[in-house]
Design an enzyme around this catalytic site. Structure first.
Site, short mmCIF file in Angstrom:
data_model
loop_
_atom_site.label_atom_id
_atom_site.label_comp_id
_atom_site.label_asym_id
_atom_site.label_seq_id
_atom_site.Cartn_x
_atom_site.Cartn_y
_atom_site.Cartn_z
N GLU A 185 4.77 -15.31 6.23
CA GLU A 185 5.14 -14.77 7.68
C GLU A 185 4.02 -14.20 8.55
OE1 GLU A 185 7.50 -13.00 4.70
OE2 GLU A 185 9.49 -13.53 5.67
N CYS A 222 1.27 -9.53 13.99
CA CYS A 222 1.04 -9.02 12.33
C CYS A 222 0.88 -10.40 11.53
CB CYS A 222 2.32 -8.33 11.81
SG CYS A 222 2.40 -7.69 10.40
N CYS A 226 1.87 -10.65 -2.86
CA CYS A 226 0.78 -9.59 -3.18
C CYS A 226 1.18 -9.02 -4.72
CB CYS A 226 1.16 -8.33 -2.19
SG CYS A 226 -0.05 -7.09 -2.39
N CYS A 264 3.75 -2.21 -4.85
CA CYS A 264 4.37 -1.06 -4.07
C CYS A 264 5.60 -0.99 -4.31
CB CYS A 264 3.74 -0.73 -2.94
SG CYS A 264 2.17 -0.68 -2.63
N CYS A 267 8.06 -2.06 -1.36
CA CYS A 267 7.93 -3.14 -0.36
C CYS A 267 8.44 -4.29 -0.97
CB CYS A 267 6.30 -3.17 -0.42
SG CYS A 267 5.80 -4.58 0.32
N CYS A 289 7.89 -3.90 8.90
CA CYS A 289 7.02 -3.39 7.71
C CYS A 289 7.67 -3.58 6.29
CB CYS A 289 6.61 -1.92 7.72
SG CYS A 289 5.57 -1.49 9.45
N1 SAH Z 1 -0.83 -4.39 2.03
C1 SAH Z 1 -1.25 -3.61 3.33
C2 SAH Z 1 -0.85 -3.95 4.46
C3 SAH Z 1 0.41 -4.47 4.55
S1 SAH Z 1 2.04 -3.40 4.53
C4 SAH Z 1 -0.82 -2.14 2.88
O1 SAH Z 1 -0.01 -1.85 1.99
O2 SAH Z 1 -1.43 -1.39 3.53
C5 SAH Z 1 1.90 -2.56 6.16
C6 SAH Z 1 2.52 -1.24 6.08
O3 SAH Z 1 3.81 -1.29 5.70
C7 SAH Z 1 1.69 -0.39 5.01
O4 SAH Z 1 1.46 1.07 5.44
C8 SAH Z 1 3.10 -0.18 3.61
O5 SAH Z 1 2.79 1.00 3.19
C9 SAH Z 1 4.30 -0.02 4.60
N2 SAH Z 1 5.42 -0.74 4.05
C10 SAH Z 1 5.71 -1.28 2.86
N3 SAH Z 1 6.82 -1.59 2.70
C11 SAH Z 1 7.57 -0.82 3.67
C12 SAH Z 1 9.06 -0.60 3.77
N4 SAH Z 1 10.07 -1.19 3.03
N5 SAH Z 1 9.43 -0.03 5.09
C13 SAH Z 1 8.35 0.55 5.75
N6 SAH Z 1 7.11 0.70 5.56
C14 SAH Z 1 6.63 -0.43 4.55
FE1 SF4 Z 2 1.08 -5.21 -1.05
FE2 SF4 Z 2 3.37 -4.30 0.26
FE3 SF4 Z 2 1.87 -2.66 -1.26
FE4 SF4 Z 2 0.99 -3.75 1.17
S1 SF4 Z 2 2.80 -2.19 0.67
S2 SF4 Z 2 -0.04 -3.67 -0.81
S3 SF4 Z 2 1.89 -5.92 0.92
S4 SF4 Z 2 2.87 -4.61 -2.35
#
Ligand code: SAH
Ligand code: SF4
Length: 378
Positions: free
Chosen positions: A95, A129, A136, A140, A143, A364
């Protein structure tokens, strides 16, 4: 004989020089090719009219094409955000998100300075973006991309190809219009470092997007933070802090076991900042998990321990964007503002990132190739 397809997008000037030499051509042809694919953003060799027709045809017969990234689907949000599903030749897809007015994450980073006279009226500060991997591996807990697991790394051409596809869809004129890039789509860019940084060089030198208009976000792959600091051409750095102490951070982001908050802060301290540049910490607010006044004070302590002047560090607060199968809750607006005020009261700039495209799963952490929102498809 039929050859495998070779895509030009992703090749640098040296690689293109070798390629044209194989066709008995002089190096200036490589520069023409480079400008054609990155600056003019052509999508077919037929558009490369500076090349003799027979040369173009020969290359096409050999299976040479410009890009393997194609727009499979677009979802349009009522706030103007567009989520693109971009497919590749092996059937994988990622995406890419177009935000015509940014998400306020850029606020306070200096990029809005002096923008008024030149900013186009059709978009204020468009931000793209971009994804760096399919899925990934970092896992996390908040996410949605994590639920996909890691399918594969993207090539430099696939990273640049997402951006050129979106720029072409909006017929953006890079000489007149400004676009920001955030490496915050699917994937952890620092787990695909070489391809990510090569794509940055191509975007800066070829597509002509200023490096100060790009930001890469990492979940905290500490050794690569040091590597990024050594790069001649690089985006700005954002670090996903997301928790105010190690116990909580390890629960949310498992790699915190390997690189804890202290290691992160040491890497951030050592990161060489350019003139007017700052480091961003992102903080996803999860109700009842990391959004209390005590958590805010812990965050203040962490940021202050860096010893940087206040104008060099900022906090980007992101209220959690919900997704099916993920057991967290979004804090109320007032709770988010209280958190912001507590950080600001300590003299640290804190901004709230506006959720863009939540209705089409474009915000995000929502990038998981959801395609069942028919009403939004165009
Ligand atoms: N993988 C990288 C970049 C992509 S995520 C990273 O994790 O930094 C971009 C941002 O979105 C990160 O700061 C992440 O913590 C945040 N993020 C992930 N899942 C989210 C969610 N469900 N709601 C809001 N922010 C989220
Ligand atoms: Fe990967 Fe989502 Fe964690 Fe970013 S926030 S490192 S995309 S699992």
């Amino acid at each position: 004989m039929k050859h495998a397809v070779q895509y030009l997008l992703g090749l640098d000037i040296q690689e293109l020089t070798k390629l044209v030499e194989n066709y008995g051509q002089k190096p200036y042809r490589a520069k023409q090719l480079y400008d054609g694919i990155y600056k003019q953003r052509i999508t077919s060799l037929d558009q490369l009219t500076v090349f003799p027709k027979d040369l173009r045809e020969k290359m096409q017969t050999d299976g040479i094409a410009i890009t393997g990234a194609r727009v499979d689907q677009r979802f349009v949000s009522r706030d103007g955000t567009i989520r693109y599903l971009i497919g590749f030749s092996d059937g994988q897809s990622v995406e890419t998100v177009w935000m015509p007015d940014g998400d306020d994450g850029e606020a306070g980073d200096g990029t809005e300075a002096g923008e008024e006279e030149t900013a186009p009226t059709r978009f204020r500060r468009a931000t793209i973006c971009v994804s760096s991997q399919v899925g990934c591996a970092v896992n996390c807990k908040f996410c949605m991309t994590a639920l996909l697991g890691l399918k594969r790394n993207l090539t430099p051409g696939e990273i640049v190809g997402q951006i050129t596809a979106v720029l072409n869809d909006h017929q953006v004129d890079m000489a007149k219009e400004r676009v920001n890039i955030v490496f915050m789509g699917q994937g952890e860019p620092f787990n695909n470092y070489d391809n990510f940084i090569k794509s940055v060089r191509l975007l800066v030198r070829g597509v002509r997007i200023g490096e100060s208009r790009m930001t890469v976000s990492t979940s905290g792959i500490v050794p690569r933070i040091a590597d990024l600091g050594q790069e001649e051409i690089r985006p700005k750095l954002a670090i996903s802090l997301n928790a105010s102490n190690d116990a909580k951070r390890t629960n949310l982001i498992p790699i915190n076991k390997k690189w804890d908050i202290n290691a992160l802060i040491e890497a951030a301290k050592a990161f060489p900042l350019r003139r007017r540049e700052n480091i961003t910490f992102e903080y996803v607010l999860l109700e009842g998990e990391n959004d209390s006044p005590e958590n805010a004070q812990e965050v203040v302590g962490i940021v202050k321990s860096m010893g940087k002047p206040p104008d060099r560090v900022k906090l980007n607060l992101i209220a959690w964007n919900s997704g099916p199968e993920i057991p967290f809750h979004t804090p109320s607006d007032s709770r988010v503002h209280e958190f912001q005020n507590a950080i600001r009261a300590a003299g640290i700039p804190a901004y709230i990132r506006r959720p863009r495209g939540r209705d089409i799963y474009a915000a995000c952490g929502q990038l998981k190739k959801i395609v069942t929102i028919e009403s939004a498809v165009v």
